[in-house]
Design an enzyme around this catalytic site. Structure first.
Site, PDB file in Angstrom:
ATOM      1  N   GLU A  96      27.500  40.566  46.122  1.00 11.62           N
ATOM      2  CA  GLU A  96      28.590  40.715  47.082  1.00 11.62           C
ATOM      3  C   GLU A  96      29.056  42.162  47.119  1.00 11.62           C
ATOM      4  OE1 GLU A  96      31.568  37.764  46.216  1.00 11.62           O
ATOM      5  OE2 GLU A  96      30.122  36.123  46.236  1.00 11.62           O
TER       6      GLU A  96
ATOM      7  N   HIS B  15      40.856  40.789  53.295  1.00  6.47           N
ATOM      8  CA  HIS B  15      39.454  40.407  53.343  1.00  6.47           C
ATOM      9  C   HIS B  15      38.905  40.767  54.718  1.00  6.47           C
ATOM     10  CE1 HIS B  15      35.742  38.145  53.026  1.00  6.47           C
ATOM     11  NE2 HIS B  15      36.009  37.956  51.744  1.00  6.47           N
TER      12      HIS B  15
ATOM     13  N   ARG C 133      35.849  46.086  49.820  1.00  5.84           N
ATOM     14  CA  ARG C 133      36.561  45.369  50.870  1.00  5.84           C
ATOM     15  C   ARG C 133      37.553  46.219  51.648  1.00  5.84           C
ATOM     16  NH1 ARG C 133      37.649  39.669  47.620  1.00  5.84           N
ATOM     17  NH2 ARG C 133      35.558  38.826  47.943  1.00  5.84           N
TER      18      ARG C 133
ATOM     19  N   HIS D 208      44.468  38.787  51.758  1.00 13.20           N
ATOM     20  CA  HIS D 208      43.631  37.979  50.889  1.00 13.20           C
ATOM     21  C   HIS D 208      44.072  37.935  49.432  1.00 13.20           C
ATOM     22  CE1 HIS D 208      40.053  35.951  49.500  1.00 13.20           C
ATOM     23  NE2 HIS D 208      39.633  36.978  48.797  1.00 13.20           N
TER      24      HIS D 208
ATOM     25  N   ARG E 288      40.402  44.966  44.589  1.00 12.17           N
ATOM     26  CA  ARG E 288      39.610  44.093  43.731  1.00 12.17           C
ATOM     27  C   ARG E 288      38.142  44.051  44.123  1.00 12.17           C
ATOM     28  NH1 ARG E 288      37.949  38.909  44.171  1.00 12.17           N
ATOM     29  NH2 ARG E 288      39.411  38.288  45.814  1.00 12.17           N
TER      30      ARG E 288
END
Length: 522
Positions: free
Chosen positions: A114, A228, A274, A331, A366
């Site tokens: 990811e 997100h 992100r 998010h 994050r």
């Protein structure tokens, strides 16, 4: 008014709260309280996986470097090292609990990749149902061994003599209960639910932050709110999250003109951190372009991502065309109650775990699939500290709970969300933040008490947390990670990044030496 005693009071039934209870259930009397049900948590809805360096060709130092780079070098390095070093042990523990992680035909664990990860190290369960599989496993293990109270709202924490002694709760029917505990653990999530478009469960209203603040706990990094990049968004409405794992399987972001959104923006392109992807999509949308996630190259999409497939059907998005309309949404909250490596806040007797805490492992942004990992690693450590602490017998409390009514009409939840989205969203300006601070100051003059309804308690928490977020965003005079201001350049790339890498040169060299010693490099 009921009074109940317990050794440990856990507030929240996400992965962090349940893991703490799992570690304590054989040693302590544990009571868990949630204002809805155990299925109403961000953990339960988590589509992504759980990250850890579990393979011979990976190493905790690789995971560490990816984590702090995604976090714009704002991470607490000692705690981040704990996170990635202890991660594999917790994965093994979950496997022994029979969490059904996805496997390859040869029986080995299937690993995905990811955003922000340079290695495939993400474990999934049930495709995009990782959160529900882990949470259900933990819930089934503790059910019958601890007391679980659902649909019960925490009104406030009780602090006496400088120590957290418990909390009081309220049911929708007005019944009030006081819980007196030897240790209290905040595990009720973050604050992304304060925004109009978000990925969070409907129950998330910033409760943990407001509770910790009123208890006198130190808070930090509330300005760092992760958006997100890919919420399924069509006809002016959000239909849920489209996991980053989809891009990890080869999906790419395209405009309605067919241009690659992330081409030339970052070396990892669609798998960039992100904050970078979310801002880039936001810019495309502001230029009048529509943005789609092209999933035509993802093999067995409907089987691999059953939850997202259902969301597309509900949104009347045809997967035959291979394009899912997306937009960023709030998010994850990087900030929260500041804790040490054992989950202890600055208020004795009060712990915070999961998204309610600010361990510092996420920095300013994050890294994908590190949230579930943080939930299990630091919950285990908090449990160990509680078991190691001298036994504190719960005692009665002396303060009386007052019962009053609000002196003014409270704003609606949607109005609070609109203010947060407009003034403290993906892009923030000093003027907008000042406007938001002024608005919250006009409405934030009332603390909760037993005279409040459960709805009023939620609104008061939203007002308190919203005020803290916009004030923190105004105070931080820089753009970094999830906090982007129009009056300051981004500080996570270019020459600034090189300087940060150089400043940590000694640490990096030590990490590389450890990898060499472990046989990772020839």
């Amino acid at each position: 008014m009921n009074v109940q005693f317990t050794d440990v009071l856990v507030i929240g039934t996400g992965i962090a709260g349940l893991m703490t209870a799992e570690c304590l259930r054989s040693h302590k009397n544990v009571t868990i309280i949630t204002k809805s049900s155990f299925q109403n948590s961000n953990s339960y809805h988590a589509q992504g996986g759980i990250a850890a360096a579990t393979q011979p060709d990976d190493h905790w130092t690789e995971h560490f470097l990816d984590t702090i780079k995604a976090g714009s070098f704002h991470n607490e390095e000692v705690l981040t090292e704990i996170l990635v070093k202890e991660g594999p042990e917790l994965i093994s523990r979950l496997e022994k609990m029979n969490v059904p992680f996805d496997r390859n035909p040869d029986g080995t664990v299937s690993l995905g990749r990811e955003g922000g990860h340079r290695k495939s190290r993400i474990l999934h369960a049930g495709g995009d149902r990782t959160g529900s599989r882990i949470v259900t496993t933990l819930y089934n293990r503790i059910a019958g061994h601890v007391t679980i109270k659902e649909n019960e709202m925490i009104g406030d924490l009780i602090v006496e003599g400088g120590r957290c002694r418990g909390a009081w709760t309220k049911l929708k029917n007005g019944e009030v209960t006081v819980y007196i505990a030897g240790a209290v653990i905040l595990a009720s999530g973050g604050a992304a639910g304060l925004y109009s478009v978000h990925s969070n469960d409907i129950s998330i209203t910033g409760d943990s932050i407001a509770l910790a603040y009123r208890a006198g706990a130190l808070l930090s990094d509330l300005e760092f709110l992760q958006f997100h990049p890919t919420m399924l968004f069509t006809h002016g409405k959000s239909f849920g999250l489209v996991s980053e794992a989809v891009r990890g399987e080869g999906a790419v972001l395209l405009t309605d003109q067919g241009d690659r959104v992330m081409k030339g923006i970052h070396e990892l392109e669609d798998l960039a951190p992100r904050d970078i992807v979310a801002r880039t999509i936001h810019q495309s949308l502001n230029r009048g372009r529509k943005v789609f996630l092209d999933v035509s190259n993802v093999k067995n999409f409907t089987k691999r991502f059953p939850t997202i497939t259902k969301q597309c059907k509900r949104a009347q998005v045809s997967l035959e065309e291979g394009r899912i309309p997306v937009a960023p949404g709030a998010h994850f909250t990087m900030g929260g109650a500041v804790t040490n490596e054992w989950g202890q806040t600055t208020v004795p007797g009060l712990y915070a775990v999961g998204e309610a805490s600010r361990t510092g492992v996420h920095g300013a942004n994050r890294l994908a699939s590190n949230s579930l990992l943080e939930g299990v690693v630091f919950s285990k450590r908090a449990a160990l500290k509680i078991l190691d602490e001298p036994g504190t017998s719960p005692a009665s409390i002396s303060n009386d709970l007052e019962k009053t009514r609000p002196g003014r009409t409270l704003p609606e939840k949607e109005e609070i969300k609109e203010k947060m989205t407009r003034y403290a969203g993906i892009v923030r300006s000093p003027h907008g933040l000042r406007e938001a601070i002024g608005w919250f100051e006009r409405h934030n003059h009332w603390n909760p008490d037993v005279g409040c309804t459960t709805h009023e308690l939620e609104v008061l928490n939203m007002l308190q947390t919203g005020h803290l977020i916009v004030t923190s965003a105004y105070i931080r005079k820089e753009s970094r990670g999830g906090h982007y201001r129009t009056d300051f350049p981004v500080r996570n790339d270019g020459e600034w990044l090189k300087k940060q890498v150089y400043r940590r040169k000694d640490y990096y060299e030590q990490a590389e030496a450890k990898k060499t010693a472990a046989g990772i490099f020839a």
